[in-house]
Design a protein around this motif. Structure first.
Motif, PDB file in Angstrom:
ATOM      1  N   ALA A  58      31.143  51.447  45.202  1.00 36.22           N
ATOM      2  CA  ALA A  58      32.611  51.995  45.537  1.00 36.22           C
ATOM      3  C   ALA A  58      33.415  50.917  45.679  1.00 36.22           C
ATOM      4  O   ALA A  58      34.522  51.327  45.182  1.00 36.22           O
ATOM      5  CB  ALA A  58      32.330  52.830  47.000  1.00 36.22           C
ATOM      6  N   ARG A  59      33.136  49.702  46.100  1.00 36.65           N
ATOM      7  CA  ARG A  59      34.186  48.708  46.259  1.00 36.65           C
ATOM      8  C   ARG A  59      34.421  48.226  44.825  1.00 36.65           C
ATOM      9  O   ARG A  59      35.753  48.214  44.517  1.00 36.65           O
ATOM     10  CB  ARG A  59      33.630  47.458  47.161  1.00 36.65           C
ATOM     11  CG  ARG A  59      34.591  46.404  47.098  1.00 36.65           C
ATOM     12  CD  ARG A  59      33.872  45.122  47.644  1.00 36.65           C
ATOM     13  NE  ARG A  59      33.199  44.679  46.785  1.00 36.65           N
ATOM     14  CZ  ARG A  59      33.347  43.745  45.648  1.00 36.65           C
ATOM     15  NH1 ARG A  59      34.533  43.581  45.632  1.00 36.65           N
ATOM     16  NH2 ARG A  59      32.353  43.391  44.877  1.00 36.65           N
ATOM     17  N   ARG A  60      33.488  48.517  43.842  1.00 36.39           N
ATOM     18  CA  ARG A  60      33.653  47.865  42.650  1.00 36.39           C
ATOM     19  C   ARG A  60      34.466  48.940  41.852  1.00 36.39           C
ATOM     20  O   ARG A  60      35.463  48.449  41.254  1.00 36.39           O
ATOM     21  CB  ARG A  60      32.403  47.748  41.810  1.00 36.39           C
ATOM     22  CG  ARG A  60      31.661  46.495  42.255  1.00 36.39           C
ATOM     23  CD  ARG A  60      30.466  46.269  41.483  1.00 36.39           C
ATOM     24  NE  ARG A  60      29.726  44.828  41.765  1.00 36.39           N
ATOM     25  CZ  ARG A  60      28.642  44.448  41.250  1.00 36.39           C
ATOM     26  NH1 ARG A  60      28.311  45.094  40.252  1.00 36.39           N
ATOM     27  NH2 ARG A  60      28.167  43.352  41.500  1.00 36.39           N
ATOM     28  N   GLN A  61      34.319  50.112  42.149  1.00 34.92           N
ATOM     29  CA  GLN A  61      35.120  51.266  41.400  1.00 34.92           C
ATOM     30  C   GLN A  61      36.581  50.917  41.735  1.00 34.92           C
ATOM     31  O   GLN A  61      37.466  51.155  41.182  1.00 34.92           O
ATOM     32  CB  GLN A  61      34.645  52.502  41.831  1.00 34.92           C
ATOM     33  CG  GLN A  61      33.426  52.952  40.955  1.00 34.92           C
ATOM     34  CD  GLN A  61      32.674  54.363  41.269  1.00 34.92           C
ATOM     35  OE1 GLN A  61      33.246  54.670  42.442  1.00 34.92           O
ATOM     36  NE2 GLN A  61      32.170  54.811  40.473  1.00 34.92           N
ATOM     37  N   ASP A  62      36.954  50.720  43.189  1.00 33.30           N
ATOM     38  CA  ASP A  62      38.242  50.524  43.726  1.00 33.30           C
ATOM     39  C   ASP A  62      38.998  49.282  42.955  1.00 33.30           C
ATOM     40  O   ASP A  62      39.876  49.481  42.450  1.00 33.30           O
ATOM     41  CB  ASP A  62      38.196  50.290  45.102  1.00 33.30           C
ATOM     42  CG  ASP A  62      37.851  51.757  46.031  1.00 33.30           C
ATOM     43  OD1 ASP A  62      38.036  52.769  45.214  1.00 33.30           O
ATOM     44  OD2 ASP A  62      37.463  51.486  46.932  1.00 33.30           O
ATOM     45  N   VAL A  63      38.162  48.333  42.867  1.00 31.46           N
ATOM     46  CA  VAL A  63      38.793  47.106  42.175  1.00 31.46           C
ATOM     47  C   VAL A  63      38.803  47.434  40.778  1.00 31.46           C
ATOM     48  O   VAL A  63      40.170  47.263  40.365  1.00 31.46           O
ATOM     49  CB  VAL A  63      37.777  45.897  42.408  1.00 31.46           C
ATOM     50  CG1 VAL A  63      38.154  44.759  41.439  1.00 31.46           C
ATOM     51  CG2 VAL A  63      37.801  45.620  43.600  1.00 31.46           C
ATOM     52  N   ARG A  65      39.923  50.225  39.407  1.00 32.79           N
ATOM     53  CA  ARG A  65      40.887  51.171  39.417  1.00 32.79           C
ATOM     54  C   ARG A  65      42.331  50.613  39.786  1.00 32.79           C
ATOM     55  O   ARG A  65      43.098  50.675  39.231  1.00 32.79           O
ATOM     56  CB  ARG A  65      40.797  52.329  40.491  1.00 32.79           C
ATOM     57  CG  ARG A  65      41.636  53.572  40.270  1.00 32.79           C
ATOM     58  CD  ARG A  65      41.441  54.489  41.454  1.00 32.79           C
ATOM     59  NE  ARG A  65      39.987  55.192  41.261  1.00 32.79           N
ATOM     60  CZ  ARG A  65      39.158  55.076  42.364  1.00 32.79           C
ATOM     61  NH1 ARG A  65      39.362  54.535  43.417  1.00 32.79           N
ATOM     62  NH2 ARG A  65      38.013  55.434  42.040  1.00 32.79           N
ATOM     63  N   GLU A  66      42.227  49.597  40.784  1.00 30.66           N
ATOM     64  CA  GLU A  66      43.191  48.811  40.996  1.00 30.66           C
ATOM     65  C   GLU A  66      43.927  48.033  39.664  1.00 30.66           C
ATOM     66  O   GLU A  66      45.092  47.724  39.515  1.00 30.66           O
ATOM     67  CB  GLU A  66      43.380  47.956  42.058  1.00 30.66           C
ATOM     68  CG  GLU A  66      43.172  48.797  43.372  1.00 30.66           C
ATOM     69  CD  GLU A  66      42.834  48.011  44.828  1.00 30.66           C
ATOM     70  OE1 GLU A  66      42.850  46.585  44.651  1.00 30.66           O
ATOM     71  OE2 GLU A  66      43.046  48.352  45.659  1.00 30.66           O
ATOM     72  N   GLU A  69      45.016  50.627  37.108  1.00 28.85           N
ATOM     73  CA  GLU A  69      46.465  51.423  37.170  1.00 28.85           C
ATOM     74  C   GLU A  69      47.329  50.366  37.956  1.00 28.85           C
ATOM     75  O   GLU A  69      48.665  50.841  38.179  1.00 28.85           O
ATOM     76  CB  GLU A  69      46.154  52.325  38.117  1.00 28.85           C
ATOM     77  CG  GLU A  69      45.241  53.608  37.692  1.00 28.85           C
ATOM     78  CD  GLU A  69      44.671  54.599  38.997  1.00 28.85           C
ATOM     79  OE1 GLU A  69      45.193  54.330  40.079  1.00 28.85           O
ATOM     80  OE2 GLU A  69      43.841  55.362  38.568  1.00 28.85           O
ATOM     81  N   ARG A  71      48.439  47.804  41.192  1.00 29.93           N
ATOM     82  CA  ARG A  71      48.440  48.145  42.898  1.00 29.93           C
ATOM     83  C   ARG A  71      49.659  48.906  43.135  1.00 29.93           C
ATOM     84  O   ARG A  71      50.679  48.866  42.872  1.00 29.93           O
ATOM     85  CB  ARG A  71      48.496  46.797  43.430  1.00 29.93           C
ATOM     86  CG  ARG A  71      48.203  46.989  45.119  1.00 29.93           C
ATOM     87  CD  ARG A  71      48.074  45.765  46.013  1.00 29.93           C
ATOM     88  NE  ARG A  71      46.873  45.469  46.261  1.00 29.93           N
ATOM     89  CZ  ARG A  71      45.804  45.892  46.801  1.00 29.93           C
ATOM     90  NH1 ARG A  71      45.831  47.362  47.178  1.00 29.93           N
ATOM     91  NH2 ARG A  71      44.843  45.254  47.142  1.00 29.93           N
ATOM     92  N   GLN A  74      51.978  51.683  49.097  1.00 29.92           N
ATOM     93  CA  GLN A  74      51.566  52.923  50.047  1.00 29.92           C
ATOM     94  C   GLN A  74      52.616  53.747  50.193  1.00 29.92           C
ATOM     95  O   GLN A  74      53.641  53.201  50.748  1.00 29.92           O
ATOM     96  CB  GLN A  74      51.032  52.142  51.288  1.00 29.92           C
ATOM     97  CG  GLN A  74      49.958  51.330  51.092  1.00 29.92           C
ATOM     98  CD  GLN A  74      48.489  52.510  50.944  1.00 29.92           C
ATOM     99  OE1 GLN A  74      48.552  53.604  51.300  1.00 29.92           O
ATOM    100  NE2 GLN A  74      47.518  51.749  50.231  1.00 29.92           N
TER     101      GLN A  74
END
Length: 93
Positions: A58-63, A65-66, A69, A71, A74
């Motif tokens: 999950a952490r690698r997918q977030d990295v 994705r960032e 796309e 950053r 928020q």
């Protein structure tokens, strides 16, 4: 019933072997010295291995994705709106 027992024994055995491979070599015990408590610890270590692998994925997918796309800033959370300011025309009447 025998099939279920055989399946459970094999599943626990495979999880224990997976937990043993996740154990540092200096802490491994030979198979003949395994106790039920040690097997339970190895099975728990195998489950922790699966849990940590899922968190890492999950952490690698977030990295990833960032990085694709960019950053995103928020968005501010919408809370309760402040009361409207007093209307000066209401006081004149």
């Amino acid at each position: 019933m025998v099939e279920l027992l055989l399946f459970l024994v094999l599943a626990v055995g495979l999880l224990a072997l997976l937990g043993r491979t996740a154990t540092p070599p200096s802490e491994r015990l030979p198979l003949r010295r395994w106790t039920p408590v040690h097997v339970a610890d190895l099975v728990a270590r195998a489950f922790r291995l699966f849990r940590d692998a899922g968190a890492e994925r999950a952490r690698r997918q977030d990295v990833a994705r960032e990085s694709v796309e960019g950053r995103q800033p928020q968005k501010p959370r919408r809370g309760q709106l402040p009361p409207p300011p007093p209307n000066p025309e209401d006081e004149r009447r």
